[in-house]
Design a protein around this motif. Structure first.
Motif, PDB file in Angstrom:
ATOM      1  N   LEU A  70       0.813  -1.209   0.000  1.00 45.49           N
ATOM      2  CA  LEU A  70       0.000   0.000   0.000  1.00 45.49           C
ATOM      3  C   LEU A  70       0.852   1.267   0.000  1.00 45.49           C
ATOM      4  CD1 LEU A  70      -2.755   1.405   0.179  1.00 45.49           C
ATOM      5  CD2 LEU A  70      -2.571   1.232   2.676  1.00 45.49           C
ATOM      6  N   ALA A  71       1.909   1.297   0.781  1.00 48.57           N
ATOM      7  CA  ALA A  71       2.733   2.504   0.863  1.00 48.57           C
ATOM      8  C   ALA A  71       3.296   2.897  -0.500  1.00 48.57           C
ATOM      9  CB  ALA A  71       3.869   2.297   1.867  1.00 48.57           C
ATOM     10  N   ALA A  72       3.687   1.908  -1.304  1.00 48.20           N
ATOM     11  CA  ALA A  72       4.208   2.197  -2.643  1.00 48.20           C
ATOM     12  C   ALA A  72       3.098   2.668  -3.564  1.00 48.20           C
ATOM     13  CB  ALA A  72       4.889   0.951  -3.211  1.00 48.20           C
ATOM     14  N   LEU A  73       1.923   2.055  -3.475  1.00 41.60           N
ATOM     15  CA  LEU A  73       0.799   2.494  -4.301  1.00 41.60           C
ATOM     16  C   LEU A  73       0.407   3.940  -3.973  1.00 41.60           C
ATOM     17  CD1 LEU A  73      -1.446  -0.706  -4.108  1.00 41.60           C
ATOM     18  CD2 LEU A  73      -0.214   0.131  -6.132  1.00 41.60           C
ATOM     19  N   GLN A  74       0.516   4.303  -2.719  1.00 40.66           N
ATOM     20  CA  GLN A  74       0.140   5.661  -2.312  1.00 40.66           C
ATOM     21  C   GLN A  74       1.104   6.712  -2.841  1.00 40.66           C
ATOM     22  OE1 GLN A  74      -0.133   4.824   1.918  1.00 40.66           O
ATOM     23  NE2 GLN A  74      -2.375   4.973   1.847  1.00 40.66           N
ATOM     24  N   ARG A  75       2.273   6.300  -3.293  1.00 44.86           N
ATOM     25  CA  ARG A  75       3.224   7.249  -3.883  1.00 44.86           C
ATOM     26  C   ARG A  75       3.005   7.418  -5.383  1.00 44.86           C
ATOM     27  NH1 ARG A  75       6.744   4.583  -0.120  1.00 44.86           N
ATOM     28  NH2 ARG A  75       7.526   3.169  -1.742  1.00 44.86           N
ATOM     29  N   LEU A  76       2.151   6.600  -5.973  1.00 49.70           N
ATOM     30  CA  LEU A  76       1.867   6.708  -7.406  1.00 49.70           C
ATOM     31  C   LEU A  76       0.795   7.757  -7.671  1.00 49.70           C
ATOM     32  CD1 LEU A  76       1.775   2.915  -8.374  1.00 49.70           C
ATOM     33  CD2 LEU A  76       3.712   4.501  -8.527  1.00 49.70           C
ATOM     34  N   ASP A  77       0.713   8.188  -8.912  1.00 53.82           N
ATOM     35  CA  ASP A  77      -0.288   9.177  -9.328  1.00 53.82           C
ATOM     36  C   ASP A  77      -1.395   8.460 -10.099  1.00 53.82           C
ATOM     37  OD1 ASP A  77      -1.786  11.241 -10.369  1.00 53.82           O
ATOM     38  OD2 ASP A  77      -0.075  12.386 -11.109  1.00 53.82           O
ATOM     39  N   PHE A  78      -2.585   8.397  -9.497  1.00 50.48           N
ATOM     40  CA  PHE A  78      -3.734   7.744 -10.114  1.00 50.48           C
ATOM     41  C   PHE A  78      -4.662   8.761 -10.787  1.00 50.48           C
ATOM     42  CE2 PHE A  78      -2.132   4.336  -7.649  1.00 50.48           C
ATOM     43  CZ  PHE A  78      -2.687   3.160  -8.123  1.00 50.48           C
ATOM     44  N   GLY A  79      -4.096   9.873 -11.283  1.00 43.80           N
ATOM     45  CA  GLY A  79      -4.884  10.937 -11.887  1.00 43.80           C
ATOM     46  C   GLY A  79      -5.236  10.744 -13.346  1.00 43.80           C
ATOM     47  N   GLU A  80      -4.923   9.573 -13.928  1.00 42.38           N
ATOM     48  CA  GLU A  80      -5.238   9.283 -15.338  1.00 42.38           C
ATOM     49  C   GLU A  80      -4.721  10.365 -16.277  1.00 42.38           C
ATOM     50  OE1 GLU A  80      -8.777   7.129 -16.817  1.00 42.38           O
ATOM     51  OE2 GLU A  80      -9.629   7.644 -14.857  1.00 42.38           O
ATOM     52  N   ALA A  81      -3.434  10.632 -16.205  1.00 46.14           N
ATOM     53  CA  ALA A  81      -2.844  11.692 -17.025  1.00 46.14           C
ATOM     54  C   ALA A  81      -3.031  11.452 -18.515  1.00 46.14           C
ATOM     55  CB  ALA A  81      -1.356  11.815 -16.698  1.00 46.14           C
ATOM     56  N   SER A  82      -3.034  10.200 -18.948  1.00 49.55           N
ATOM     57  CA  SER A  82      -3.177   9.917 -20.377  1.00 49.55           C
ATOM     58  C   SER A  82      -4.530  10.356 -20.915  1.00 49.55           C
ATOM     59  CB  SER A  82      -2.977   8.418 -20.641  1.00 49.55           C
ATOM     60  OG  SER A  82      -3.981   7.656 -19.967  1.00 49.55           O
ATOM     61  N   ARG A  83      -5.534  10.424 -20.063  1.00 48.78           N
ATOM     62  CA  ARG A  83      -6.887  10.833 -20.489  1.00 48.78           C
ATOM     63  C   ARG A  83      -7.232  12.242 -20.046  1.00 48.78           C
ATOM     64  NH1 ARG A  83     -12.363  10.158 -18.347  1.00 48.78           N
ATOM     65  NH2 ARG A  83     -11.533   9.224 -16.430  1.00 48.78           N
ATOM     66  N   LEU A  84      -6.782  12.630 -18.863  1.00 52.19           N
ATOM     67  CA  LEU A  84      -7.219  13.896 -18.262  1.00 52.19           C
ATOM     68  C   LEU A  84      -6.114  14.931 -18.136  1.00 52.19           C
ATOM     69  CD1 LEU A  84      -9.371  12.239 -15.438  1.00 52.19           C
ATOM     70  CD2 LEU A  84     -10.224  13.336 -17.521  1.00 52.19           C
ATOM     71  N   GLY A  85      -4.929  14.636 -18.664  1.00 51.76           N
ATOM     72  CA  GLY A  85      -3.829  15.588 -18.561  1.00 51.76           C
ATOM     73  C   GLY A  85      -3.390  15.756 -17.109  1.00 51.76           C
ATOM     74  N   ASP A  86      -3.010  16.978 -16.764  1.00 48.25           N
ATOM     75  CA  ASP A  86      -2.518  17.224 -15.404  1.00 48.25           C
ATOM     76  C   ASP A  86      -3.586  17.780 -14.473  1.00 48.25           C
ATOM     77  OD1 ASP A  86      -2.833  19.770 -16.408  1.00 48.25           O
ATOM     78  OD2 ASP A  86      -0.736  20.375 -16.127  1.00 48.25           O
ATOM     79  N   ARG A  87      -4.858  17.718 -14.877  1.00 46.99           N
ATOM     80  CA  ARG A  87      -5.936  18.293 -14.063  1.00 46.99           C
ATOM     81  C   ARG A  87      -5.997  17.672 -12.674  1.00 46.99           C
ATOM     82  NH1 ARG A  87     -11.200  17.196 -16.930  1.00 46.99           N
ATOM     83  NH2 ARG A  87     -12.037  18.143 -15.032  1.00 46.99           N
ATOM     84  N   PHE A  88      -5.689  16.388 -12.576  1.00 47.22           N
ATOM     85  CA  PHE A  88      -5.789  15.700 -11.295  1.00 47.22           C
ATOM     86  C   PHE A  88      -4.444  15.098 -10.896  1.00 47.22           C
ATOM     87  CE2 PHE A  88      -9.987  15.695 -13.239  1.00 47.22           C
ATOM     88  CZ  PHE A  88     -10.741  16.270 -12.218  1.00 47.22           C
ATOM     89  N   SER A  89      -3.376  15.781 -11.283  1.00 43.00           N
ATOM     90  CA  SER A  89      -2.045  15.315 -10.962  1.00 43.00           C
ATOM     91  C   SER A  89      -1.880  15.148  -9.448  1.00 43.00           C
ATOM     92  CB  SER A  89      -1.011  16.311 -11.491  1.00 43.00           C
ATOM     93  OG  SER A  89       0.293  15.900 -11.176  1.00 43.00           O
ATOM     94  N   GLY A  90      -1.313  14.025  -9.062  1.00 42.82           N
ATOM     95  CA  GLY A  90      -1.089  13.767  -7.647  1.00 42.82           C
ATOM     96  C   GLY A  90      -2.220  13.048  -6.949  1.00 42.82           C
ATOM     97  N   THR A  91      -3.246  12.647  -7.699  1.00 41.27           N
ATOM     98  CA  THR A  91      -4.356  11.918  -7.081  1.00 41.27           C
ATOM     99  C   THR A  91      -3.865  10.568  -6.560  1.00 41.27           C
ATOM    100  OG1 THR A  91      -6.001  12.948  -8.527  1.00 41.27           O
ATOM    101  CG2 THR A  91      -6.629  10.876  -7.467  1.00 41.27           C
ATOM    102  N   PRO A  92      -4.017  10.305  -5.277  1.00 41.59           N
ATOM    103  CA  PRO A  92      -3.536   9.027  -4.733  1.00 41.59           C
ATOM    104  C   PRO A  92      -4.544   7.908  -4.954  1.00 41.59           C
ATOM    105  CG  PRO A  92      -4.443  10.348  -2.968  1.00 41.59           C
ATOM    106  CD  PRO A  92      -4.546  11.193  -4.225  1.00 41.59           C
ATOM    107  N   VAL A  93      -4.088   6.695  -4.783  1.00 39.15           N
ATOM    108  CA  VAL A  93      -4.998   5.557  -4.817  1.00 39.15           C
ATOM    109  C   VAL A  93      -6.010   5.710  -3.685  1.00 39.15           C
ATOM    110  CG1 VAL A  93      -3.603   4.053  -3.313  1.00 39.15           C
ATOM    111  CG2 VAL A  93      -5.098   3.045  -5.050  1.00 39.15           C
ATOM    112  N   CYS A  94      -7.229   5.289  -3.934  1.00 39.21           N
ATOM    113  CA  CYS A  94      -8.278   5.338  -2.914  1.00 39.21           C
ATOM    114  C   CYS A  94      -8.452   3.942  -2.338  1.00 39.21           C
ATOM    115  CB  CYS A  94      -9.590   5.827  -3.531  1.00 39.21           C
ATOM    116  SG  CYS A  94     -10.944   6.048  -2.338  1.00 39.21           S
ATOM    117  N   THR A  95      -8.437   3.828  -1.034  1.00 43.49           N
ATOM    118  CA  THR A  95      -8.665   2.532  -0.416  1.00 43.49           C
ATOM    119  C   THR A  95     -10.160   2.265  -0.299  1.00 43.49           C
ATOM    120  OG1 THR A  95      -8.714   3.360   1.854  1.00 43.49           O
ATOM    121  CG2 THR A  95      -6.546   2.786   0.936  1.00 43.49           C
ATOM    122  N   LEU A  96     -10.502   0.994  -0.148  1.00 40.87           N
ATOM    123  CA  LEU A  96     -11.905   0.648   0.063  1.00 40.87           C
ATOM    124  C   LEU A  96     -12.411   1.258   1.363  1.00 40.87           C
ATOM    125  CD1 LEU A  96     -14.498  -0.879  -0.646  1.00 40.87           C
ATOM    126  CD2 LEU A  96     -13.496  -2.909   0.450  1.00 40.87           C
TER     127      LEU A  96
END
Length: 237
Positions: A70-96
């Motif tokens: 989980l700690a590594a996943l939380q450092r990734l950017d889940f902002g879908e840059a390929s579709r949405l550009g940088d609008r949501f840059s830095g969006t972390p993974v959401c846990t259940l």
């Protein structure tokens, strides 16, 4: 069409990263009373929201969720840059657990799809235990669903109701639906014959996905669907 006939599919992906906290919040603000999310387990057994088999499309890296704690996943950017550009840059993974808290606070309910890819790295018992931890005290607000019928069976009792996602429109699949007798039966609208005949009688409530047009959604309700999943809840496309 009444707002409560919609289910927010992966949050509000027409405008936000799918399966993300911002998307879930936006869907709830748009009036969603039901939301659907996809769940996989991190390497250390934490339930997080993610749909694809790999991380490339959403997070822009190779590999799979189960390869990372989980700690590594939380450092990734889940902002879908390929579709949405940088609008949501830095969006972390959401846990259940986060998603469940949001839904509970809004007095809404949640469909939790257990992705079959989890079975490549985790046992059914481990999956059910991790989802139970993620739901916490709010399991009564959730319905576990899956393509894999064995996961549906394993999850019975985890939530008050369960659902199966129909893999095809073949007679064998419909007969399996009748024998499985899940509380909900989900089906992709592209798999259903286009004629206006009623949906087949099964001991489940039909849910169809994904349909964003209100007129077409109303026709699905006329054919017997209980709810319709949409990417743009409330017309917020």
């Amino acid at each position: 069409m009444q707002a409560d006939c919609w289910i927010a599919h992966r949050g509000l992906p027409a405008r936000f990263p799918e399966n993300s906290r911002p998307g879930l919040v936006a869907a709830l603000k748009a009036g969603a009373r039901w939301l659907e999310v996809d769940v996989q387990l991190s390497r250390d057994g934490v339930a997080v929201l993610h749909h694809d088999r790999d991380l490339q499309r959403v997070a822009g890296i190779d590999g799979v969720v189960a390869a990372h704690p989980l700690a590594a996943l939380q450092r990734l950017d889940f902002g879908e840059a390929s579709r949405l550009g940088d609008r949501f840059s830095g969006t972390p993974v959401c846990t259940l657990a986060e998603a469940t808290q949001l839904v509970a606070a809004a007095d809404a309910r949640l469909f939790v799809e257990l992705k079959s890819v989890m079975l490549d790295a985790h046992s059914r018992d481990a999956i059910v235990a991790a989802v139970a931890r993620g739901l916490g005290d709010h399991a009564d607000r959730a319905v576990v669903i899956a393509f894999d019928a064995t996961l549906v069976q394993a999850a019975r009792g985890l939530t008050p109701e369960v659902g199966w996602i129909l893999p095809s429109w073949e007679p064998a699949s419909l007969e399996r639906a009748r024998s499985l007798a899940a509380d909900y039966l989900f089906c992709n609208v592209r798999k259903i014959p286009p004629e206006p005949a009623p949906l087949p009688e099964v001991p489940s409530r039909w849910v169809v996905y994904v349909e964003d047009d209100a007129v077409a959604a109303s026709r699905w309700l006329e054919r017997g669907a209980w709810r319709v999943e949409t990417d743009c809840h409330g017309g917020a496309a």
